[in-house]
Design a protein around this motif. Structure first.
Motif, mmCIF file in Angstrom:
data_model
loop_
_atom_site.group_PDB
_atom_site.id
_atom_site.type_symbol
_atom_site.label_atom_id
_atom_site.label_comp_id
_atom_site.label_asym_id
_atom_site.label_seq_id
_atom_site.Cartn_x
_atom_site.Cartn_y
_atom_site.Cartn_z
ATOM 1 N N ARG A 704 1.175 4.700 -3.533
ATOM 2 C CA ARG A 704 2.354 4.511 -4.369
ATOM 3 C C ARG A 704 1.903 4.497 -5.820
ATOM 4 O O ARG A 704 0.758 4.141 -6.119
ATOM 5 C CB ARG A 704 3.068 3.190 -4.042
ATOM 6 C CG ARG A 704 3.644 3.123 -2.638
ATOM 7 C CD ARG A 704 4.859 4.016 -2.506
ATOM 8 N NE ARG A 704 5.468 3.941 -1.184
ATOM 9 C CZ ARG A 704 5.177 4.743 -0.173
ATOM 10 N NH1 ARG A 704 4.268 5.695 -0.330
ATOM 11 N NH2 ARG A 704 5.788 4.631 0.980
ATOM 12 N N THR A 776 9.429 -6.780 -6.347
ATOM 13 C CA THR A 776 9.071 -5.571 -5.591
ATOM 14 C C THR A 776 8.995 -5.878 -4.104
ATOM 15 O O THR A 776 9.520 -5.120 -3.273
ATOM 16 C CB THR A 776 7.713 -5.012 -6.085
ATOM 17 O OG1 THR A 776 7.762 -4.861 -7.502
ATOM 18 C CG2 THR A 776 7.398 -3.686 -5.438
ATOM 19 N N CYS A 777 8.349 -6.985 -3.752
ATOM 20 C CA CYS A 777 8.241 -7.394 -2.337
ATOM 21 C C CYS A 777 9.622 -7.651 -1.745
ATOM 22 O O CYS A 777 9.899 -7.265 -0.597
ATOM 23 C CB CYS A 777 7.378 -8.643 -2.198
ATOM 24 S SG CYS A 777 5.658 -8.389 -2.662
ATOM 25 N N GLU A 780 11.397 -4.314 -1.121
ATOM 26 C CA GLU A 780 10.815 -3.607 0.026
ATOM 27 C C GLU A 780 11.263 -4.254 1.331
ATOM 28 O O GLU A 780 11.584 -3.563 2.302
ATOM 29 C CB GLU A 780 9.285 -3.631 -0.088
ATOM 30 C CG GLU A 780 8.618 -2.664 0.845
ATOM 31 C CD GLU A 780 7.100 -2.699 0.707
ATOM 32 O OE1 GLU A 780 6.460 -1.782 1.197
ATOM 33 O OE2 GLU A 780 6.569 -3.655 0.117
ATOM 34 N N SER A 783 15.154 -3.485 2.354
ATOM 35 C CA SER A 783 15.605 -2.080 2.285
ATOM 36 C C SER A 783 16.804 -1.828 3.200
ATOM 37 O O SER A 783 17.722 -1.085 2.840
ATOM 38 C CB SER A 783 14.450 -1.139 2.641
ATOM 39 O OG SER A 783 13.992 -1.412 3.937
ATOM 40 N N GLY A 844 15.052 2.104 -2.165
ATOM 41 C CA GLY A 844 13.633 1.854 -2.391
ATOM 42 C C GLY A 844 13.373 0.715 -3.361
ATOM 43 O O GLY A 844 14.290 0.103 -3.912
ATOM 44 N N PRO A 845 12.092 0.444 -3.638
ATOM 45 C CA PRO A 845 11.719 -0.697 -4.486
ATOM 46 C C PRO A 845 11.654 -0.372 -5.973
ATOM 47 O O PRO A 845 10.783 -0.856 -6.685
ATOM 48 C CB PRO A 845 10.335 -1.059 -3.940
ATOM 49 C CG PRO A 845 9.772 0.223 -3.454
ATOM 50 C CD PRO A 845 10.915 1.085 -3.021
ATOM 51 N N MET A 903 6.823 2.737 -7.088
ATOM 52 C CA MET A 903 7.074 1.416 -6.516
ATOM 53 C C MET A 903 6.992 0.371 -7.633
ATOM 54 O O MET A 903 6.045 0.369 -8.418
ATOM 55 C CB MET A 903 6.035 1.110 -5.431
ATOM 56 C CG MET A 903 6.331 -0.131 -4.626
ATOM 57 S SD MET A 903 5.161 -0.225 -3.258
ATOM 58 C CE MET A 903 5.863 -1.573 -2.357
#
Length: 1135
Positions: A704, A776-777, A780, A783, A844-845, A903
């Motif tokens: 990523r 970000t976590c 993800e 999603s 997506g992130p 990402m």
């Protein structure tokens, strides 16, 4: 020598069962109260398949001497070679206890992490599970995973602590030490179960509190007590304990196993103590007072031997001491006489003492009897399925059970009754499709001849022989007859030749159909019959929509209109699965596991099938391991590409976890869960499905791309001044943009990129900002929820009314609240409300932020506040809104570093000025006029530097201008998509760029002497040690580490070679991690020049990965192959 345990009460009861006939199994299928559907779950190499062999041998299917060697349910060749199970296999067993006959549908599942998807397919079809734990290794990573899978599917587990013989032979523990060790293992398993239970209770309590707050019954100032729910909840039946009868101690390889009840029964007769009292006191802190002949508490405090040690373990230790360790024949004879056991002379004379030990133990403490008895008494029958589990299975997607149609909710009773009546609806779940050789199907198998058929064939042979003899004795035939015979022979030859030609396509057709797919399924209600017409319900099928489109009382036999995600087919055959063989059946009643033929055209991997369209599709399976390892596959001979395509399609159907993709480049890509899984898939593709020579690329490693904050220190940890950072940024920009036209692209010092379309009609300004790691976590992880949110917004935009469950709305609101909590600070002010879209693929992130002045577009969270704004008019979407989103999606799908997805990046749109004109080249005239009206109304709110067109200009001039611009460059919408994409890429490059690598969590069990070698292999492969702990009571260390997926190939083999097989890793995909080194780094400061040299040619890990990906994708790689090349010269000759 303490063995003096007669086992007279169990000698007669010991079952040396013969092979059960098929008719008997068919009869047992009709009584669901005595059916047990169970699977065996464990970590790899904890003895599942050996235990399954013991249970299979109890039915006489295999010899008891082959137990642990044959591994009957491991039918694949690679399973036998590697010694691990790779697929879940089922077999039906018969067991008698207490005058009742039981049918046990046993499923053996893999323990290797790469095949955890097979565990999910097995668990869904079962009502109970036998969890096997190694007595030495204890709870391992996969043990926790399978316990969680059993918990999520709401099935009841029982525990077998296996390989107790290792405590005697390997660890050389005393009975007292072994008792303490076994207690700890039991506590470890119960701790995992307790954690799962606690988390569920807390979730339920939190929901309850939220409901009470919403209804106003809970005071706002009340302090929440987390322990309140735990005190009220009943967890008495959850935990494993020998006195509850849900725990067995065993050694499957030596053929023995026992429960507390077994010894309680024996000693109650011998000692005259109540069996129930012994059952409660044999395990625990109790000891036997020999003088008072009483069982008393406080063995540990008084230094006494616990009852379990004195009456159970001492006897087993003495048996091993006499038979295996000392090989004392006199003591062995005493043991045999005291136990009342008889062994064959060849067993007692055998050179291997384990043969004699197995012969004694299989009669004294048969493991199959102990396990099967526990299964029948402790695991539920199909009639006892929990109502909670039924509702969970039927509530798919965002819908709750109580929002389903009434006729659908009524099917809950069919599940609970498990009825096999003619009127009961047929409900079957297919958990996977597996391929079998067509020749091995029962209808194609060569069956044994009956006596009448043998006599008939004998008579035919005699007649042929008599005719042949008569022909030989006939007179010589004339010339004409010879000629006629020759002509006839020629004709016959021609006919046979034609026949052979006609046979060629048939043979090739047969070759194509050499593999037949069988559905691995369970009947939850009704009777599944051969030739029956049924509905196939796809995962997106909506019963409410189906019932509204179909006539009432519609069946699969009727003609009906086309309904989305609903198809119909006939059942060709139903089978009883017996390990390596299938047995043909006419019908299978409710509560049984079966195989179904004829569904391969309708079901890809799993599906729900039913005779009623009111049935909802079951919830999807929970897969613990996600596929991460991918390879590109191609045939060695290009002409065989159609065979490869067909083979990959079959492989995709046969493997529940594997994925098959065709990339934009035309490559056929196979995605698998790990290295072992990849090897198995390639072998299957080559030998079974495609049957051609294939070549596979090196594993395609996913990466990523992301941006980070500008670094505060340089590569030698020297503090960077502000002026220096600006200088570096300018230097990078000069490198990137010195060839580009300044008319269309501008980058300022803060990283804001402004880009104008080639026809000068649109200008966009974009800034790239790194997203905090925890956000970000969260993106993800959420999603699926983001995808649901996107579907709801699309429905609202199209004016369709969608019924979203309260639970889904609560999840979306909670997700929004988490984002607001994490995105704090001045630069994130109103960021959550201004989210335009997520990407790539809209879930997506990465985030697209709307920072345009005066543009209030419909909120992404409009589903949460649509009740409040029913009266208010929703803001209009500006023209070309979708073009900006599409450009963002394209930019995040392939980044500028090596065309990998982005990402953790936020793209903030800070300016977007569009000049829209009517033209014949523009696709949507209505949009253009709408924009012009909006531009007149909002003229005062537009930016000062916006490009505008006076709507009063003559239309002819407008059209001519648009004709020239659109004719050269295409529609404005397309140009805007390209411009937003390029602007996002340049904004990304204006920030410090980094690669993100996929990381495995790696757990390694190793002994102390090979610990250094394990660390050496990990260090060489860029691994990082997280934790190292020693298992209490053993010499085994458990090492937890993280390892890049890119460095993991061959890791397991290398670590086994370096440690002589004493260490074995288990790797599971964990997370994405930023590689700290900058792939574009060059020395800039004096300290860096001194440290790294002018060329700075030391290894840059990120650059190495990036160049490898670019090279694979055919992108330009900036590297020098040869530097300062000169011809070699010698002193003697000048060449």
């Amino acid at each position: 020598m303490s063995i003096n345990v007669s086992h007279s009460g169990f000698q007669s009861e010991r079952f040396a069962m013969r092979h059960t006939s098929l008719d008997k199994l068919i009869e047992l299928q009709k009584n669901p109260a005595n059916i047990r559907n169970l699977c065996i779950l464990a970590h790899v190499d904890h003895g599942k398949t050996t235990l399954a062999d013991c249970l299979v041998a109890s039915n006489g299917i295999i010899s008891s001497r082959q137990v642990g060697k044959l591994r009957y349910l491991d039918s694949r060749e690679d399973e036998q070679i590697r010694g691990i199970t790779m697929k879940s296999s089922a077999i039906s067993l018969h067991y008698q206890e207490g005058g009742q006959d039981y049918l046990l549908n046993l499923i053996d599942s893999p323990g290797h992490v790469d095949f955890s998807s097979e565990v999910s397919t097995a668990v869904r079809l079962c009502d109970g599970a036998v969890v096997v734990v190694d007595a030495v290794e204890g709870v391992c990573p996969q043990t926790q995973v399978v316990l969680r899978q059993a918990w999520l599917e709401n099935i009841r587990p029982v525990l077998v602590i296996n390989k107790v013989d290792r405590l005697i032979m390997e660890l050389k523990l005393t009975p007292q030490e072994a008792y303490t060790h076994l207690q700890k293992i039991m506590e470890q398993v119960n701790a995992v179960t307790g954690t799962l239970f606690t988390s569920r209770v807390m979730e339920e309590q939190a929901e309850k509190t939220k409901d009470e707050k919403g209804s106003g019954t809970l005071p706002e100032d009340q302090v929440y007590d987390w322990s309140a729910g735990l005190d009220e909840a009943d967890d008495s039946n959850l935990y494993f304990s020998p006195d509850q009868g849900n725990l067995i101690f065993a050694s499957a390889i030596d053929g023995w196993g026992f429960s507390i009840q077994h010894f309680a029964h024996i000693y109650s007769e011998r000692m005259g103590i109540n069996a129930e009292v012994l059952r409660k006191t044999l395990w625990g802190d109790f000891y036997l007072n020999a003088k008072a002949k009483k069982i008393m508490k406080g063995a540990q405090f008084k230094g006494k031997k616990p009852l379990f040690v004195q009456l159970v373990l001492d006897n087993i230790w003495s048996l091993y001491d006499a038979v295996v360790i000392r090989k004392d024949k006199e003591k062995v004879d005493k043991v045999l006489s005291s136990l009342g056991v008889k062994v064959m002379a060849r067993d007692s004379r055998h050179s291997d003492p384990k043969v004699l030990l197995s012969a004694i133990c299989s009669q004294w403490l048969p493991v199959s009897q102990a396990v099967l008895s526990m299964v029948c008494n402790k695991l539920p029958s199909p009639l006892q399925i929990a109502a909670e589990r039924v509702e969970k299975l039927m509530s798919v997607g965002v819908r709750r059970f109580d929002t389903l149609p009434e006729s659908t909710q009524a099917l809950k009773n069919a599940f609970l009754q498990c009825s096999s009546n003619e009127n009961a609806p047929v409900i079957v779940f297919v958990s996977k499709m597996f391929a079998v050789d067509t020749k091995s199907l029962p209808q194609n198998r060569q069956r044994p001849l009956t006596q009448a058929e043998i006599a008939q064939r004998r008579e035919l042979t005699r007649q042929r022989h008599a005719e042949r003899m008569a022909t030989e004795q006939t007179a010589a035939v004339g010339h004409k007859n010879h000629a006629g015979n020759n002509q006839l022979n020629i004709q016959m030859g021609e006919l046979s030749k034609d026949d052979m030609e006609n046979q060629v396509p048939k043979e090739s057709k047969e070759e194509e159909q050499s593999e037949t797919f069988i559905a691995f399924a369970r009947v939850y209600s009704g009777v599944m019959k051969r030739g029956q017409r049924i509905f196939i319900l796809g995962p997106k099928y909506d019963p409410a929509q189906g019932l509204s489109m179909l006539p009432e009382q519609c069946s699969a036999s009727d003609t009906f209109p086309e309904v989305p995600h609903l198809s119909c087919c006939s059942i060709e055959n139903v089978y009883l699965i017996m390990g390596r063989e299938l047995e043909e059946l006419e019908q299978v009643p409710s509560g049984n596991v079966l195989g179904i033929q004829g569904l391969e055209e309708f079901i890809l991997k799993s599906a729900t099938i039913s005779t009623t369209p009111a049935c909802p599709p079951f919830t999807p399976l929970n897969f613990e391991a996600s596929p991460i390892v991918r390879v590109a596959v191609e045939p060695k001979h290009p002409s065989e590409m159609p065979k490869l395509v067909r083979g990959m399609r079959l492989l995709n159907q046969a493997d529940p976890c594997a994925e098959v993709l065709i990339q934009e480049t035309g490559e056929h890509v196979l995605v698998t869960a790990g290295e072992v899984h990849l090897q198995r898939c390639l072998d299957d593709l080559k030998d079974r499905f495609a049957k051609i020579e294939i070549s596979a690329s090196k594993p395609i490693i996913p990466f990523r791309e992301t941006v980070v904050r500008p670094p505060k220190v340089d590569m030698v940890n020297e503090d960077l001044g502000k002026q220096h950072k600006v200088a570096v940024i300018h230097q990078v920009k000069e490198d990137y943009y010195h060839d580009r036209s300044s008319e269309t692209l501008h980058v300022d010092s803060s990283g804001l990129v402004t880009l104008t379309t080639p026809n000068k009609l649109a200008t966009v300004s974009v800034r790239a900002i790194p997203l905090p790691q925890e956000v970000t976590c969260l993106l993800e992880k959420s999603s699926a929820l983001i995808r649901t949110l996107e579907q709801v917004n699309m429905s609202l935009k199209e004016g369709r009314n969608i019924d979203v469950s309260v639970r889904t709305l609560e999840a979306i609101a909670d997700f929004k609240a988490q984002l607001e909590r994490m995105l704090q600070g001045r630069k994130w002010r109103n960021a959550v409300e201004n989210i335009w879209a997520f990407g790539p693929r809209r879930c997506g992130p990465n985030i697209l932020l709307n920072k345009l002045e005066g543009y209030q577009r419909p909120s992404l969270w409009q589903c949460l506040c649509r009740e409040d704004k029913n009266g208010a008019q929703a803001p209009n979407t500006r023209e070309f809104d979708n073009s900006i989103v599409s450009g963002f999606q394209l930019a995040t799908l392939s980044g500028p570093m090596c065309e990998e997805p982005l990402m953790g990046v936020v793209f903030s749109i800070e300016r977007c000025d569009i000049q829209s004109l009517n033209s014949p080249y523009q696709n949507n005239l209505e949009e253009s006029s709408t924009f012009q009206e909006a531009s007149r109304a909002n003229k005062a709110e537009e930016n000062a530097d916006a490009l505008e067109v006076n709507p009063t200009e003559p239309s002819q001039d407008r059209r001519s201008l648009e004709t020239t611009s659109a004719g050269c460059y295409g529609p404005v919408s397309g140009q805007l998509i390209a411009a937003v994409k390029e602007a996002c890429r340049h904004a990304f490059q204006a920030q410090p760029q980094r690669l993100m690598a996929a990381m495995y969590t790696c757990e390694i069990m190793a002994t102390a002497e090979v610990l250094g070698r394990v660390y050496g292999v990990l260090g060489k492969r860029e691994g990082r040690i997280l934790q190292e702990e020693m298992k209490e009571g053993t010499e085994i260390f458990i090492i937890k580490a993280v390892l890049p997926v890119a460095e993991s190939f061959g890791f397991a083999d290398e670590i086994r070679k370096r440690t002589s097989g004493l260490a074995s890793p288990q790797m599971v995909f964990s997370h994405w991690e930023v590689i700290s080194s900058d792939p574009f780094w060059v020395p800039t400061t004096e300290e860096e020049y001194l440290h790294f040299g002018e060329k700075a040619d030391s290894t840059n890990q990120a650059l190495k990965y990036m160049n490898a990906v670019r090279r694979r994708k055919g992108l330009y790689v900036e590297e020098k192959i040869v530097e300062h090349a000169e011809k070699q010269r010698t002193l003697s000759k000048n060449k």
